[in-house]
Design a protein around this motif. Structure first.
Motif, PDB file in Angstrom:
ATOM      1  N   ALA A  97       0.835  -1.206   0.000  1.00  0.00           N
ATOM      2  CA  ALA A  97       0.000   0.000   0.000  1.00  0.00           C
ATOM      3  C   ALA A  97       0.872   1.259   0.000  1.00  0.00           C
ATOM      4  N   MET A 118      -6.563   0.169  -1.399  1.00  0.00           N
ATOM      5  CA  MET A 118      -5.462  -0.111  -0.472  1.00  0.00           C
ATOM      6  C   MET A 118      -5.822   0.320   0.951  1.00  0.00           C
ATOM      7  N   TYR A 119      -6.444   1.488   1.075  1.00  0.00           N
ATOM      8  CA  TYR A 119      -6.882   1.941   2.396  1.00  0.00           C
ATOM      9  C   TYR A 119      -7.967   1.015   2.957  1.00  0.00           C
ATOM     10  N   VAL A 128       1.290   4.391   5.446  1.00  0.00           N
ATOM     11  CA  VAL A 128       0.888   4.223   4.043  1.00  0.00           C
ATOM     12  C   VAL A 128       0.930   5.556   3.299  1.00  0.00           C
ATOM     13  N   THR A 132       0.671  -6.784  -3.280  1.00  0.00           N
ATOM     14  CA  THR A 132      -0.185  -6.395  -2.154  1.00  0.00           C
ATOM     15  C   THR A 132      -1.387  -7.314  -2.021  1.00  0.00           C
TER      16      THR A 132
END
Length: 425
Positions: free
Chosen positions: A18, A123-124, A142, A187
């Protein structure tokens, strides 16, 4: 390797991935201020027209957030990230054949803005699923990706412009974004081992009950004002330095200074705000945001009075400290005040408001810059916006979490008005 150790390394893999996606996608967005003067000269654009590039880019970034939530629910996080990366890369590559500033609005403004949002937002979401207690610290780590990226990328962008022209520079920037392809795969593999859901919950997409909450709407407006103040600085900082006779490389280095200070402060602040108390003091995240906004307004207000490089650097360091102090707190506080269960909806509504403010402020200020032919006005306006935002953050906290003691008359009056409006609604 034990199962516990494997799970630990999978979490590290998600955080690193991330971080790198933020590095590769958000970094080019933050470096677009370098192209302000280039677009003015090469495409014969006014200050208003050149500022519209960043205005559309940041506005589109936030406007796309609710759409990304829907995409994640139907296509999954991985596919959404890939689509976003492809759109951003294509937009930057097409920019090298741009015949006008209007073409740049589409390729850089819309494509880079929307593509970055599609790649970063999932990603969050993954980080939010995997981490709970240390979420503020992890979110700050991040977001450090963009700060780390801005240090070399602002200088590289100026060097690329000097060496290959602005068209070649944007083509190289597209290649830079393309590197996110293997990182996304990396990821998602880590998230799979952490048993994180790869799709958003469709049931929470259209929950709009928060629209009836006046404190929530005030909080969204405060976030919009705060983001607009930062977008103005990002848009006009390098151009202001150039107007003071500072060469392009040194002016581009100012954004790198902001990134360096951000790197130092964000992990520290993220750790502190993850705590409930520090000694005998209770850590209040809303108050931290309010203080950061006031420091930011003070620093930005001082910028037009700095007429040499040393003075500008001092002010920029103070401004960067306020940005690092705030960090990723707006999202964390959103969950604290209005509940984690409503976070998908609240994030989407907040993004729409922030996008509107981010898109409107640079061109409106650009009209004043063209009229008065001074680059000081954006910083005065930015200081006002951030100061108002800081006050609103504190008012919202006092309204949502009233203290047991008697509140000040002003806060009590504001609370009564909000509760009255809520009842009428």
């Amino acid at each position: 390797m034990s199962e516990k150790t494997m799970a630990k390394w999978s979490k590290v893999q998600v955080v690193c991935g991330a971080f790198l996606v933020n590095f590769l996608m958000m970094g080019p967005m933050k470096s677009m201020g370098v192209y302000f003067l280039v677009f003015q000269l090469a495409l014969e654009a006014s200050a208003k027209e050149a500022s519209m590039v960043l205005s559309i880019m940041y506005g589109t970034y936030f406007f796309t957030d609710p759409i990304v939530t829907v995409m994640c629910s139907f296509f999954g996080y991985k596919s959404t990230c890939f689509i976003g990366m492809a759109i951003a890369t294509l937009g930057l590559c097409l920019s090298c054949v741009s015949p006008s500033i209007e073409f740049i609005y589409v390729t850089v403004g819309i494509c880079l803005g929307s593509g970055s949002c599609m790649a970063i937002t999932p990603m969050y979401a993954l980080v939010g699923q995997i981490f709970s207690d240390k979420r503020p610290l992890v979110n700050n780590i991040v977001t450090l990706g963009s700060a780390v990226s801005s240090i070399p990328l602002n200088l590289l962008a100026q060097i690329w412009i000097d060496s290959y022209g602005w068209r070649g520079s944007l083509l190289l920037m597209g290649g830079f974004v393309l590197n996110a392809l293997p990182v996304i795969l990396f990821t998602m593999n880590g998230a799979k081992r952490c048993n994180a859901k790869q799709k958003a919950d469709r049931r929470t997409i259209f929950d709009t009950s928060l629209l009836k909450s006046c404190p929530f709407l005030l909080y969204c407006a405060a976030c919009g004002l705060h983001m607009a103040s930062m977008v103005l600085v990002s848009t006009y900082l390098i151009r202001y330095a150039q107007s003071q006779g500072i060469d392009s490389i040194a002016a581009a280095g100012l954004s790198s200074i902001i990134g360096a200070v951000d790197i130092v402060l964000k992990p520290l602040v993220g750790y502190v705000v993850s705590l409930k108390t520090m000694g005998s003091l209770q850590v209040n995240r809303s108050y931290v945001m309010g203080v950061a906004a006031v420091i930011q307004s003070t620093a930005v207000l001082s910028l037009p009075f700095a007429t040499n490089y040393f003075g500008i650097v001092i002010v920029v360091v103070a401004y960067a400290a306020s940005i690092g102090l705030c960090g990723a707190l707006p999202i964390t506080v959103l969950s604290d005040l209005f509940g984690p269960a409503k976070l998908p909806t609240s994030l989407g509504i907040r993004s729409l408001v922030v996008g509107a403010f981010s898109m409107a402020s640079p061109p409106l200020v650009g009209i004043a810059v063209d009229a008065y032919e001074t680059f000081s006005f954006p910083f005065f306006f930015s200081a006002c916006l951030s100061c108002i935002a800081g006050v609103c953050f504190v008012i919202v906290y006092l309204c949502v979490n009233p203290s047991k003691d008697k509140k000040p008359d002003l806060v009590e009056a504001v609370t009564r008005v909000m509760e009255s409006n809520e009842t009428k609604t």
